[in-house]
Write a protein that holds these residues in place. Structure first.
Motif, PDB file in Angstrom:
ATOM      1  N   ALA A   1      -7.451   5.409  -8.536  1.00 59.05           N
ATOM      2  CA  ALA A   1      -6.104   4.837  -8.610  1.00 59.05           C
ATOM      3  C   ALA A   1      -5.939   3.786  -9.691  1.00 59.05           C
ATOM      4  O   ALA A   1      -4.810   3.455 -10.051  1.00 59.05           O
TER       5      ALA A   1
ATOM      6  N   GLU B   1       0.780   4.118  -2.864  1.00 51.51           N
ATOM      7  CA  GLU B   1       0.525   5.533  -2.595  1.00 51.51           C
ATOM      8  C   GLU B   1       1.621   6.418  -3.184  1.00 51.51           C
ATOM      9  O   GLU B   1       1.348   7.526  -3.679  1.00 51.51           O
ATOM     10  N   GLN B   2       2.859   5.933  -3.174  1.00 50.83           N
ATOM     11  CA  GLN B   2       3.952   6.728  -3.738  1.00 50.83           C
ATOM     12  C   GLN B   2       3.815   6.851  -5.257  1.00 50.83           C
ATOM     13  O   GLN B   2       4.068   7.931  -5.820  1.00 50.83           O
TER      14      GLN B   2
ATOM     15  N   PHE C   1       0.832  -1.197   0.000  1.00 50.68           N
ATOM     16  CA  PHE C   1       0.000   0.000   0.000  1.00 50.68           C
ATOM     17  C   PHE C   1       0.869   1.250   0.000  1.00 50.68           C
ATOM     18  O   PHE C   1       0.554   2.232  -0.689  1.00 50.68           O
ATOM     19  N   GLN C   2       1.949   1.233   0.762  1.00 48.58           N
ATOM     20  CA  GLN C   2       2.827   2.393   0.810  1.00 48.58           C
ATOM     21  C   GLN C   2       3.428   2.672  -0.565  1.00 48.58           C
ATOM     22  O   GLN C   2       3.483   3.836  -1.017  1.00 48.58           O
TER      23      GLN C   2
ATOM     24  N   LEU D   1       0.984   6.758  -6.860  1.00 45.46           N
ATOM     25  CA  LEU D   1      -0.156   7.646  -7.062  1.00 45.46           C
ATOM     26  C   LEU D   1       0.242   9.104  -6.879  1.00 45.46           C
ATOM     27  O   LEU D   1      -0.180   9.979  -7.648  1.00 45.46           O
ATOM     28  N   GLU D   2       1.069   9.382  -5.890  1.00 46.81           N
ATOM     29  CA  GLU D   2       1.529  10.751  -5.647  1.00 46.81           C
ATOM     30  C   GLU D   2       2.349  11.291  -6.814  1.00 46.81           C
ATOM     31  O   GLU D   2       2.398  12.506  -7.049  1.00 46.81           O
TER      32      GLU D   2
ATOM     33  N   LEU E   1      -7.955   0.692  -2.451  1.00 46.66           N
ATOM     34  CA  LEU E   1      -7.389   1.924  -2.978  1.00 46.66           C
ATOM     35  C   LEU E   1      -8.500   2.826  -3.521  1.00 46.66           C
ATOM     36  O   LEU E   1      -9.578   2.349  -3.884  1.00 46.66           O
TER      37      LEU E   1
END
Length: 278
Positions: free
Chosen positions: A203, A169-170, A165-166, A172-173, A199
């Motif tokens: 995403a 998220e990176q 997940f981390q 996605l950022e 998510l």
């Protein structure tokens, strides 16, 4: 508006019945197929094939699994094709590029460094030609992210994503969407299924990676045992159904949102689709 954002429609597995494969995809509601290159020898092939399809699109790049057969001259050919075809609306990305730290034969320290060299050179081209990238992501999420963070945002799709997940998220950022396909359809793929379910809807994009990564319902014999199977772009419709079930959402809503996501991260797709339906 079903969009298969990653399909190797030029693969030899489709040589015998490619027209029928395309027809089945269209009958299933697939309105756009993105065909990524893997090496210099199929740059023209994917371009021609995309031009033959309503909604057809293509990407140009050197896949990490083809890195051993490639050299700097291949990058020059890639650059020349990008320059010559830069105004072609069907050219939507640089890809398939990335890193593969799963296959032992190309995962020695020296060959990892060579992979990174090809990857970063192709990120340079993505910046120069203002194109997003289609990323091959296999046991290499952190290194891919490391090089992306050193640059202005490029964006694109992290294909067949299976990270944490981390890491999700990176990506996605940094302006990426995550490709969801046949691997998600297996009950034992717990991490991918959690990602798909939890998510944000913004995403995800749909993909098949056909002829590879066949979904769970393909290749079963009469006793339910797995057999080798060929994936097809038509399967993206049922993949969308599975994703909708995981997310407890309607299939129509999932398809519509994934199409919007695809157009957001691959903006040139917008000119290839009836935009009132996206």
């Amino acid at each position: 508006m079903l969009i298969d954002t990653h399909c190797h429609l030029d693969a030899a597995e489709f040589d015998a019945d490619r027209i029928q494969v395309i027809r089945r995809a269209q009958q299933a509601g697939v309105r756009s197929i993105v065909i990524p290159a893997v090496c210099r020898s199929n740059f023209q092939t994917v371009r021609d094939l995309a031009a033959s399809l309503p909604g057809g699109a293509y990407a140009l790049g050197i896949h990490p699994l083809y890195m051993l057969q490639a050299d700097e001259a291949d990058l020059t050919v890639l650059e020349n094709c990008l320059q010559a075809w830069r105004d072609d609306p069907r050219l939507v990305a640089i890809g398939e590029i990335g890193l593969d730290f799963f296959v032992p034969e190309i995962s020695t320290p020296a060959l990892r460094a060579r992979q990174e060299w090809f990857y970063t050179r192709q990120l340079d081209l993505a910046q120069r030609f203002d194109l997003p990238v289609l990323l091959h992501v296999r046991k290499s999420q952190d290194m891919l992210l490391k090089h992306l963070r050193r640059r202005p945002p490029i964006g694109g799709i992290a294909h067949a994503f299976n990270g944490s997940f981390q890491q999700a998220e990176q990506f996605l950022e940094l302006g990426f969407a995550l490709g969801i396909g046949g691997a998600m359809t297996f009950d034992r793929a717990l991490q991918i299924r959690r990602l798909a379910a939890q998510l944000p809807a913004t995403a995800l994009v749909l993909e098949t990676d056909a002829p590879d990564i066949p979904p769970a319902w393909l290749g079963r014999d009469a006793d339910g045992r797995r057999q080798p199977a060929r994936n097809e772009p038509a399967e993206v419709a049922r993949i969308a159904q599975e994703l909708a079930a995981l997310r407890s959402e309607s299939q129509d809503d999932v398809i519509a949102q994934c199409a919007r996501n695809a157009v957001r991260v691959l903006p040139r797709l917008n000119g290839l689709l009836p935009t009132d339906r996206v």
